[in-house]
Scaffold this active site. Structure first.
Site, PDB file in Angstrom:
ATOM      1  N   LYS A 125       0.859  -1.188   0.000  1.00  0.00           N
ATOM      2  CA  LYS A 125       0.000   0.000   0.000  1.00  0.00           C
ATOM      3  C   LYS A 125       0.888   1.227   0.000  1.00  0.00           C
ATOM      4  O   LYS A 125       2.069   1.183   0.378  1.00  0.00           O
ATOM      5  CB  LYS A 125      -0.890   0.016   1.239  1.00  0.00           C
ATOM      6  CG  LYS A 125      -2.179   0.812   1.055  1.00  0.00           C
ATOM      7  CD  LYS A 125      -3.193   0.075   0.187  1.00  0.00           C
ATOM      8  CE  LYS A 125      -4.471   0.874   0.060  1.00  0.00           C
ATOM      9  NZ  LYS A 125      -5.485   0.180  -0.764  1.00  0.00           N
ATOM     10  N   ASP A 165      -6.822   4.524  -5.005  1.00  0.00           N
ATOM     11  CA  ASP A 165      -7.545   4.374  -3.742  1.00  0.00           C
ATOM     12  C   ASP A 165      -8.210   5.723  -3.510  1.00  0.00           C
ATOM     13  O   ASP A 165      -8.401   6.495  -4.468  1.00  0.00           O
ATOM     14  CB  ASP A 165      -6.570   3.993  -2.612  1.00  0.00           C
ATOM     15  CG  ASP A 165      -7.273   3.510  -1.339  1.00  0.00           C
ATOM     16  OD1 ASP A 165      -7.585   2.311  -1.262  1.00  0.00           O
ATOM     17  OD2 ASP A 165      -7.521   4.328  -0.429  1.00  0.00           O
TER      18      ASP A 165
END
Length: 450
Positions: A125, A165
């Site tokens: 991430k 995201d």
């Protein structure tokens, strides 16, 4: 003290300020107790000790110039958590709340989510505390280029493949990819969520929302129920929420709520999807605009939210789809949902329910789909985009959507059967966590002490 408690305490000791990461680790490792007691090879191989520490944490400065010529400085992150079953895979989040704890909790969750898809993807991430809201296209472009100036040296089609995201959509992916291509002189599948005319995949934009609804369908089908004609509550108003609403409406359900950082809308007639898309995908403005166009809608400002409660979850509904952000649904909200007749919660966001809320859902024996299973559709189609890039062959919307639907069905069946295997029938938290963990942990053991 048990192996699990030792790990939880170790995380708190090593990372005392990272509350979200603590929460994510606690939720996962506590649910792994059945397999850890049954198979001592995982403790003997120190698998949890190895899983809680990322392979590497990359922190960097991002310096960019705004339209007024002012120099701005942000923090950038990429956490490469685990690549035992494939290249690191996980989104980039641009939001003021981004910090090491947020990125690490998201990356840790991504390990198990990616494992559940059955595709060859590890967990990672990244992101920045940059806020795209209120910025011009040129400012966003300059920030993305500055961000990629550092990130490019750490990623690659077979190394680490970021996606979007919160705060990172098609526009941002385009600017990031353009700078990567310039810096490396390579055109490869190093980012997913690309535009269709240069390597993107159909269904990627819809994938998380559609997949979340497909997962709810499977949970309900097992109980002889369906979404047709049912009232649903959805939080958020980004891609996940919008395409959750779209799929719910296609299946005959009636979603009645949406929310953003300023407040929430309740529309008793059902959310007007075209109006929502106009407000959020075209105009990019607050949901206050929605009520100006719909007399059937009521708007509640976040300033007027009851203390400790999210009014989205206090509207009576049959099924709820938390699709905004982490910890948006607490124990009081969970109690309200259950009291008002909700029998299904399918999480579109990452860790949107607090641990206390999750315990209430499990105790009430409602259909509860944890995020790492229910929202895996987004990364699943990212994996399918990688496959299309590798073969240089685009797939049709219908074919990709069919693959997505099958993956979500497989995730449900895997989680359901695993829960039953360990004497926890119906508990998809334990089923999903053990199923995702076992695949990664066995791969780590196979590959030795590294």
């Amino acid at each position: 003290m048990s192996y699990v408690n030792n790990i939880i305490n170790l995380v708190k000791e090593k990372y005392p300020e990272q509350a979200e990461f603590h929460q994510a680790v606690k939720e996962v490792v506590e649910s792994l107790e059945p397999i850890l007691k049954k198979c001592n090879k995982y403790e003997n191989s120190a698998i949890l000790e190895r899983l809680i520490i990322p392979d590497r944490e990359i922190h960097f400065r991002v310096t960019w110039e705004d339209d007024n010529g002012k120099i701005n400085v942000n923090r950038g992150y990429r956490i490469e958590f685990n690549s035992a079953i494939g290249p690191y895979k996980g989104g980039l989040r641009f939001h003021p709340s981004v910090n090491p704890s947020i990125i690490k909790f998201l990356g840790f969750e991504q390990i198990f989510k990616n494992s559940l898809t059955t595709l060859s993807m590890g967990g990672g991430k990244g992101g920045s505390d940059f806020d795209p809201k209120g910025k011009s296209n040129n400012e966003i472009m300059r920030f993305c280029q500055a961000f990629m100036n550092e990130l490019f040296r750490h990623i690659g089609a077979h190394t680490d493949v970021p996606a979007g995201d919160i705060g990172v959509g098609g526009r941002e992916i385009g600017y990031l990819f353009g700078q990567y291509r310039k810096l490396t002189n390579r055109f490869d599948g190093v980012l997913t969520g690309k535009a269709l005319n240069w390597g993107g995949s159909l269904v990627r934009k819809e994938a998380t929302g559609y997949g979340c609804v497909y997962f709810a369908q499977e949970m309900l089908r097992q109980r002889g129920e369906s979404l047709d004609g049912k009232i649903c509550s959805v939080s958020g108003s980004g891609n996940v929420a919008i395409y959750t609403i779209e799929k719910l409406q296609q299946l005959g359900a009636k979603p009645v709520t949406i929310s953003d950082s300023k407040g929430m809308v309740y529309d008793k007639d059902g959310i007007d999807l075209e109006l929502l898309k106009e407000i959020k995908e075209v105009k990019r403005v607050s949901l206050e605009e929605y009520v100006k166009n719909k007399s059937s809608a009521q708007y509640t400002s976040i300033k007027d939210y009851p203390k400790g409660k999210n009014p989205v979850w206090h509207i009576p509904c049959f099924a709820a789809f938390p699709s905004a952000t982490q910890n948006e649904l607490n124990a009081d909200d969970a109690e309200a949902l259950i009291k008002n007749g909700c029998i299904c919660v399918s999480e579109g966001a990452n860790m949107p329910s607090t641990i206390e809320a999750v315990h209430k859902f499990i105790s009430a024996k409602i259909c509860y789909g944890p995020g790492k299973a229910a929202n895996a559709g987004g990364v699943a189609v990212s994996g399918l985009e990688m496959a299309q890039n590798a073969s240089m062959t685009p797939w049709t919307f219908e074919y990709t959507d069919k693959r997505l639907h099958q993956i979500m069905e497989d995730i449900f069946n895997n989680a359901s059967q695993t829960a039953k295997e360990f004497g926890e029938e119906g508990n998809l938290v334990i089923g999903a966590n053990i199923a995702g963990f076992r695949k990664v942990a066995d791969a780590m053991i196979d590959q030795g002490v590294i």
